[in-house]
Design an enzyme around this catalytic site. Sequence first.
Site, mmCIF file in Angstrom:
data_model
loop_
_atom_site.group_PDB
_atom_site.id
_atom_site.type_symbol
_atom_site.label_atom_id
_atom_site.label_comp_id
_atom_site.label_asym_id
_atom_site.label_seq_id
_atom_site.Cartn_x
_atom_site.Cartn_y
_atom_site.Cartn_z
ATOM 1 N N SER A 48 0.572 -0.742 0.205
ATOM 2 C CA SER A 48 0.107 0.141 -0.355
ATOM 3 C C SER A 48 0.712 0.726 -0.266
ATOM 4 O O SER A 48 2.014 1.192 0.614
ATOM 5 C CB SER A 48 -1.306 -0.062 0.891
ATOM 6 O OG SER A 48 -1.657 -0.995 0.896
ATOM 7 N N CYS A 61 8.771 4.967 9.790
ATOM 8 C CA CYS A 61 7.678 3.032 8.630
ATOM 9 C C CYS A 61 9.101 2.453 8.360
ATOM 10 O O CYS A 61 10.450 2.863 8.366
ATOM 11 C CB CYS A 61 6.576 3.681 8.176
ATOM 12 S SG CYS A 61 6.842 4.391 7.096
ATOM 13 N N GLN A 66 10.684 -2.155 2.679
ATOM 14 C CA GLN A 66 9.582 -3.697 2.343
ATOM 15 C C GLN A 66 9.547 -3.946 0.917
ATOM 16 O O GLN A 66 9.668 -4.528 0.377
ATOM 17 C CB GLN A 66 8.069 -3.330 3.440
ATOM 18 C CG GLN A 66 8.274 -4.144 4.398
ATOM 19 C CD GLN A 66 7.133 -4.285 5.447
ATOM 20 O OE1 GLN A 66 6.110 -4.463 4.473
ATOM 21 N NE2 GLN A 66 6.952 -4.242 6.679
ATOM 22 N N ASP A 121 -6.220 0.414 10.836
ATOM 23 C CA ASP A 121 -6.593 0.014 9.002
ATOM 24 C C ASP A 121 -7.739 0.314 9.095
ATOM 25 O O ASP A 121 -8.572 -0.539 8.911
ATOM 26 C CB ASP A 121 -5.810 -1.054 9.079
ATOM 27 C CG ASP A 121 -4.678 -1.450 7.723
ATOM 28 O OD1 ASP A 121 -5.239 -1.243 7.063
ATOM 29 O OD2 ASP A 121 -4.232 -1.920 8.540
ATOM 30 N N ARG A 123 -8.203 0.176 5.012
ATOM 31 C CA ARG A 123 -7.482 -0.977 3.535
ATOM 32 C C ARG A 123 -8.378 -1.991 3.213
ATOM 33 O O ARG A 123 -9.487 -3.049 4.464
ATOM 34 C CB ARG A 123 -5.578 -1.578 3.585
ATOM 35 C CG ARG A 123 -4.664 -0.256 3.976
ATOM 36 C CD ARG A 123 -3.636 -0.497 3.348
ATOM 37 N NE ARG A 123 -3.604 -1.774 4.703
ATOM 38 C CZ ARG A 123 -2.278 -1.628 5.311
ATOM 39 N NH1 ARG A 123 -1.248 -1.915 4.394
ATOM 40 N NH2 ARG A 123 -1.895 -2.541 6.856
#
Length: 187
Positions: A48, A61, A66, A121, A123
């Site tokens: 995301s 973060c 990632q 969250d 999402r």
Amino acid sequence: MKIETSYSANLPSRFGLFKIQAFKEGYKEHLAIYKDPLKEIPIVRIHSECLTGDAIGSLKCDCRDQLEFSLQEIENRGGMVIYLRQEGRDIGLLNKVNAYALQDKGLDTVEANHQLGFRADERTYEIVEYILEYFGIKKIRLLTNNPKKIENLGEIEIVERLPIVTGSNVYNEEYLKIKKAKMGHLF
Ligand SMILES: [Zn+2]
């Protein structure tokens, strides 16, 4: 849900030669980045969008680490990164910056979201199923540290979960701890 699809194009990158294809869902435009040809059971990362991490290199973060790990992984082993445009766990950039301002005052990432009236969250992943089906993918090996993130991808079978290995820093240690403690992350 009407989805518009672009042609597939070459994208030479610092990680290797990829193909990209865009999917437009309402005002959101997502991107599939993949190594051609795709294997029958490819490695898939669902990433995301995180503008502050991915583009600016924020240390709050681990998103950029990632993303880079995932792109390197699909370059080495084949597969696909689906880049979803749901900034800040889908609260949007403006709210994310407001959440960061609350974090500056001592709230953690989950508490800050709650104070702004959001869930930890927001999402959703319906578009992922659509994109995988578009490529004829029925089974995937999902690259994730968050086993709760995607429990159901419709007809798509998750045959294996592979971890993402990245380090931490002095700014995101606490954030990573909260993700583990409150949001079910493994690493
Ligand atoms: Zn991030």
